[in-house]
Design a protein around this motif. Structure first.
Motif, PDB file in Angstrom:
ATOM      1  N   MET A 190       0.845  -1.177   0.000  1.00 17.64           N
ATOM      2  CA  MET A 190       0.000   0.000   0.000  1.00 17.64           C
ATOM      3  C   MET A 190       0.889   1.240   0.000  1.00 17.64           C
ATOM      4  O   MET A 190       1.901   1.298   0.672  1.00 17.64           O
ATOM      5  N   ASP A 191       0.456   2.240  -0.747  1.00 18.78           N
ATOM      6  CA  ASP A 191       1.190   3.491  -0.867  1.00 18.78           C
ATOM      7  C   ASP A 191       0.605   4.517   0.103  1.00 18.78           C
ATOM      8  O   ASP A 191      -0.424   4.282   0.729  1.00 18.78           O
ATOM      9  N   THR A 192       1.256   5.681   0.181  1.00 14.33           N
ATOM     10  CA  THR A 192       0.871   6.657   1.194  1.00 14.33           C
ATOM     11  C   THR A 192       0.816   8.064   0.607  1.00 14.33           C
ATOM     12  O   THR A 192       1.702   8.466  -0.142  1.00 14.33           O
ATOM     13  N   ILE A 193      -0.220   8.784   0.994  1.00 15.58           N
ATOM     14  CA  ILE A 193      -0.363  10.211   0.704  1.00 15.58           C
ATOM     15  C   ILE A 193      -0.344  10.935   2.045  1.00 15.58           C
ATOM     16  O   ILE A 193      -1.012  10.514   2.988  1.00 15.58           O
ATOM     17  N   TYR A 194       0.414  12.039   2.128  1.00 15.92           N
ATOM     18  CA  TYR A 194       0.497  12.841   3.350  1.00 15.92           C
ATOM     19  C   TYR A 194      -0.078  14.238   3.101  1.00 15.92           C
ATOM     20  O   TYR A 194       0.222  14.859   2.081  1.00 15.92           O
ATOM     21  N   ILE A 195      -0.866  14.709   4.036  1.00 12.95           N
ATOM     22  CA  ILE A 195      -1.261  16.116   4.094  1.00 12.95           C
ATOM     23  C   ILE A 195      -0.867  16.564   5.500  1.00 12.95           C
ATOM     24  O   ILE A 195      -1.375  16.035   6.486  1.00 12.95           O
ATOM     25  N   GLU A 196       0.035  17.536   5.569  1.00 10.25           N
ATOM     26  CA  GLU A 196       0.610  17.907   6.859  1.00 10.25           C
ATOM     27  C   GLU A 196       0.271  19.345   7.239  1.00 10.25           C
ATOM     28  O   GLU A 196       0.285  20.237   6.398  1.00 10.25           O
ATOM     29  N   LYS A 197      -0.037  19.529   8.523  1.00  5.07           N
ATOM     30  CA  LYS A 197      -0.293  20.849   9.110  1.00  5.07           C
ATOM     31  C   LYS A 197      -1.421  21.598   8.395  1.00  5.07           C
ATOM     32  O   LYS A 197      -1.329  22.800   8.149  1.00  5.07           O
ATOM     33  N   LEU A 198      -2.492  20.886   8.088  1.00  5.53           N
ATOM     34  CA  LEU A 198      -3.671  21.499   7.489  1.00  5.53           C
ATOM     35  C   LEU A 198      -4.424  22.263   8.574  1.00  5.53           C
ATOM     36  O   LEU A 198      -4.869  21.676   9.564  1.00  5.53           O
ATOM     37  N   GLY A 199      -4.568  23.554   8.403  1.00  2.39           N
ATOM     38  CA  GLY A 199      -5.264  24.381   9.384  1.00  2.39           C
ATOM     39  C   GLY A 199      -6.762  24.365   9.155  1.00  2.39           C
ATOM     40  O   GLY A 199      -7.216  24.590   8.030  1.00  2.39           O
ATOM     41  N   VAL A 200      -7.518  24.083  10.215  1.00  6.75           N
ATOM     42  CA  VAL A 200      -8.979  24.111  10.169  1.00  6.75           C
ATOM     43  C   VAL A 200      -9.489  24.833  11.411  1.00  6.75           C
ATOM     44  O   VAL A 200      -8.764  24.976  12.397  1.00  6.75           O
ATOM     45  N   GLU A 201     -10.745  25.264  11.355  1.00 10.62           N
ATOM     46  CA  GLU A 201     -11.386  25.935  12.481  1.00 10.62           C
ATOM     47  C   GLU A 201     -12.583  25.104  12.916  1.00 10.62           C
ATOM     48  O   GLU A 201     -13.352  24.627  12.069  1.00 10.62           O
ATOM     49  N   SER A 202     -12.750  24.950  14.232  1.00  9.16           N
ATOM     50  CA  SER A 202     -13.874  24.177  14.747  1.00  9.16           C
ATOM     51  C   SER A 202     -14.284  24.693  16.121  1.00  9.16           C
ATOM     52  O   SER A 202     -13.433  25.092  16.918  1.00  9.16           O
ATOM     53  N   LEU A 203     -15.576  24.671  16.384  1.00 12.75           N
ATOM     54  CA  LEU A 203     -16.070  24.963  17.718  1.00 12.75           C
ATOM     55  C   LEU A 203     -15.935  23.680  18.518  1.00 12.75           C
ATOM     56  O   LEU A 203     -16.698  22.738  18.323  1.00 12.75           O
ATOM     57  N   ILE A 204     -14.907  23.622  19.355  1.00 13.94           N
ATOM     58  CA  ILE A 204     -14.602  22.379  20.056  1.00 13.94           C
ATOM     59  C   ILE A 204     -14.063  22.691  21.448  1.00 13.94           C
ATOM     60  O   ILE A 204     -13.352  23.673  21.628  1.00 13.94           O
ATOM     61  N   GLY A 205     -14.436  21.875  22.400  1.00 15.11           N
ATOM     62  CA  GLY A 205     -13.925  22.039  23.745  1.00 15.11           C
ATOM     63  C   GLY A 205     -14.942  21.626  24.787  1.00 15.11           C
ATOM     64  O   GLY A 205     -16.148  21.659  24.551  1.00 15.11           O
ATOM     65  N   VAL A 206     -14.446  21.266  25.928  1.00 12.17           N
ATOM     66  CA  VAL A 206     -15.272  20.810  27.042  1.00 12.17           C
ATOM     67  C   VAL A 206     -15.735  21.985  27.897  1.00 12.17           C
ATOM     68  O   VAL A 206     -16.846  21.997  28.405  1.00 12.17           O
ATOM     69  N   TYR A 207     -14.899  22.987  28.026  1.00 13.19           N
ATOM     70  CA  TYR A 207     -15.164  24.094  28.938  1.00 13.19           C
ATOM     71  C   TYR A 207     -15.973  25.200  28.259  1.00 13.19           C
ATOM     72  O   TYR A 207     -15.870  25.412  27.042  1.00 13.19           O
ATOM     73  N   ASP A 208     -16.759  25.925  29.048  1.00  7.73           N
ATOM     74  CA  ASP A 208     -17.612  26.995  28.521  1.00  7.73           C
ATOM     75  C   ASP A 208     -16.807  28.022  27.728  1.00  7.73           C
ATOM     76  O   ASP A 208     -17.253  28.497  26.687  1.00  7.73           O
ATOM     77  N   TRP A 209     -15.628  28.386  28.227  1.00 12.36           N
ATOM     78  CA  TRP A 209     -14.828  29.407  27.547  1.00 12.36           C
ATOM     79  C   TRP A 209     -14.339  28.949  26.168  1.00 12.36           C
ATOM     80  O   TRP A 209     -13.968  29.772  25.339  1.00 12.36           O
TER      81      TRP A 209
END
Length: 118
Positions: free
Chosen positions: A1-20
């Motif tokens: 099997m061969d491999t494709i890499y995508i590195e350090k792709l910046g994305v934005e997401s509303l994520i987190g456990v804490y209210d802040w």
């Protein structure tokens, strides 16, 4: 099997456990490793015989933007699920999701998951 890499792709997401963390999107970095058979593309030189990297990046950006998970683990699981659903030639995914600057004494917090096509 061969491999494709995508590195350090910046994305934005509303994520987190804490209210802040739930008030505005957080910047995340993705490192993606895709296990695929690249032989057809080596012979044809045709993008339809490989995985379109731009479409993979767009898919990951879309999942991140539309998600409101608390955990990086849940977000990564959804991203991997979408990659398998949208790209039939992908056989294996390794995904590292980094949340830099979230802990005061750590440069980065990250999780990594690897899954084979079901």
């Amino acid at each position: 099997m061969d491999t494709i890499y995508i590195e350090k792709l910046g994305v934005e997401s509303l994520i987190g456990v804490y209210d802040w963390e739930r008030h505005s999107p957080t910047s995340l970095l993705l490192d993606v490793t895709l296990g695929v058979d690249l032989q057809p593309a080596t012979l044809s030189d045709d993008v339809t015989d490989t995985v379109d990297y731009a479409r993979v990046a767009e898919t990951l950006e879309e999942v991140a933007a539309q998600s409101q998970f608390e955990l990086l683990e849940a977000l990564a699981g959804k991203m991997i699920e979408r990659l398998f659903n949208d790209f039939v030639t992908i056989q294996r995914v390794r995904l590292k999701v980094s949340k830099p600057g979230i802990l005061p004494l750590a440069e980065n917090v990250a999780i990594e998951m690897q899954r084979e096509r079901p």
